[in-house]
Design a protein around this motif. Structure first.
Motif, PDB file in Angstrom:
ATOM      1  N   ASN A  46     -30.581  48.986   0.366  1.00  0.00           N
ATOM      2  CA  ASN A  46     -31.138  48.803   1.706  1.00  0.00           C
ATOM      3  C   ASN A  46     -32.330  49.712   1.956  1.00  0.00           C
ATOM      4  O   ASN A  46     -32.792  49.829   3.080  1.00  0.00           O
ATOM      5  CB  ASN A  46     -30.069  49.084   2.775  1.00  0.00           C
ATOM      6  N   GLU A  47     -32.828  50.396   0.909  1.00  0.00           N
ATOM      7  CA  GLU A  47     -33.915  51.360   1.063  1.00  0.00           C
ATOM      8  C   GLU A  47     -35.254  50.712   0.715  1.00  0.00           C
ATOM      9  O   GLU A  47     -35.487  50.307  -0.424  1.00  0.00           O
ATOM     10  CB  GLU A  47     -33.670  52.560   0.148  1.00  0.00           C
ATOM     11  N   THR A  71     -39.189  51.220   0.298  1.00  0.00           N
ATOM     12  CA  THR A  71     -40.184  52.264   0.065  1.00  0.00           C
ATOM     13  C   THR A  71     -41.548  51.614  -0.039  1.00  0.00           C
ATOM     14  O   THR A  71     -41.746  50.691  -0.830  1.00  0.00           O
ATOM     15  CB  THR A  71     -39.874  53.050  -1.225  1.00  0.00           C
ATOM     16  N   ASN A  78     -30.992  47.189   7.462  1.00  0.00           N
ATOM     17  CA  ASN A  78     -29.716  46.500   7.316  1.00  0.00           C
ATOM     18  C   ASN A  78     -29.834  45.239   6.478  1.00  0.00           C
ATOM     19  O   ASN A  78     -28.974  44.955   5.662  1.00  0.00           O
ATOM     20  CB  ASN A  78     -29.124  46.172   8.685  1.00  0.00           C
ATOM     21  N   LEU A 113     -37.697  47.447  -2.803  1.00  0.00           N
ATOM     22  CA  LEU A 113     -36.428  47.490  -2.107  1.00  0.00           C
ATOM     23  C   LEU A 113     -35.343  47.793  -3.121  1.00  0.00           C
ATOM     24  O   LEU A 113     -35.183  47.073  -4.099  1.00  0.00           O
ATOM     25  CB  LEU A 113     -36.173  46.140  -1.427  1.00  0.00           C
ATOM     26  N   SER A 152     -40.401  55.645   3.587  1.00  0.00           N
ATOM     27  CA  SER A 152     -39.106  55.170   3.099  1.00  0.00           C
ATOM     28  C   SER A 152     -38.186  55.009   4.293  1.00  0.00           C
ATOM     29  O   SER A 152     -38.034  55.936   5.088  1.00  0.00           O
ATOM     30  CB  SER A 152     -38.482  56.161   2.112  1.00  0.00           C
ATOM     31  N   ILE A 153     -37.599  53.832   4.419  1.00  0.00           N
ATOM     32  CA  ILE A 153     -36.682  53.569   5.524  1.00  0.00           C
ATOM     33  C   ILE A 153     -35.498  52.758   5.023  1.00  0.00           C
ATOM     34  O   ILE A 153     -35.586  52.058   4.016  1.00  0.00           O
ATOM     35  CB  ILE A 153     -37.372  52.813   6.679  1.00  0.00           C
ATOM     36  N   THR A 154     -34.389  52.860   5.736  1.00  0.00           N
ATOM     37  CA  THR A 154     -33.199  52.084   5.414  1.00  0.00           C
ATOM     38  C   THR A 154     -33.103  50.929   6.396  1.00  0.00           C
ATOM     39  O   THR A 154     -33.192  51.126   7.608  1.00  0.00           O
ATOM     40  CB  THR A 154     -31.941  52.972   5.497  1.00  0.00           C
TER      41      THR A 154
END
Length: 104
Positions: free
Chosen positions: A24-25, A27, A68, A21, A64-66
């Motif tokens: 906020n990304e 992977t 909150n 992390l 890979s996601i963002t």
């Protein structure tokens, strides 16, 4: 930064992912293990306490996601689902890897 190493515990070939992390990304990268069998996908879930699992998407070699917010103690789980993911946005397949997020 939170990190995760998850290992498959079944007798089949080992499946191992690492998660990192940055801000906020999130992977996720597969370190070991093969693609799921034909007609199946690996799906990543976020589990926060007693809440229902939240799908974070289908995983291939990496994802890979963002997000909150992620906190240490949340659990990431990977299930084997029908192609395209769990029906109705719910996990239906076996958990093939799981682990809690841990602070560095």
């Amino acid at each position: 930064k939170p990190s995760l190493t998850a290992e498959r515990t079944a007798d089949a070939s080992p499946l191992r992912y690492t998660a990192s992390l940055t801000g906020n990304e999130l992977t996720l990268t597969r370190l070991e293990g093969a693609d799921p069998e034909a007609g199946k996908d690996f799906e990543l879930w976020l589990i926060e306490g007693d809440k229902a699992p939240l799908s974070l998407g289908i995983i291939g070699e990496s994802l890979s996601i963002t997000l909150n917010s992620l906190e240490p103690g949340y659990v990431l789980a990977i299930t084997l689902e029908p192609k395209g993911g769990g029906p109705g946005g719910k996990p239906t397949g076996p958990i093939v890897a799981a682990g809690p997020l841990k602070g560095a």
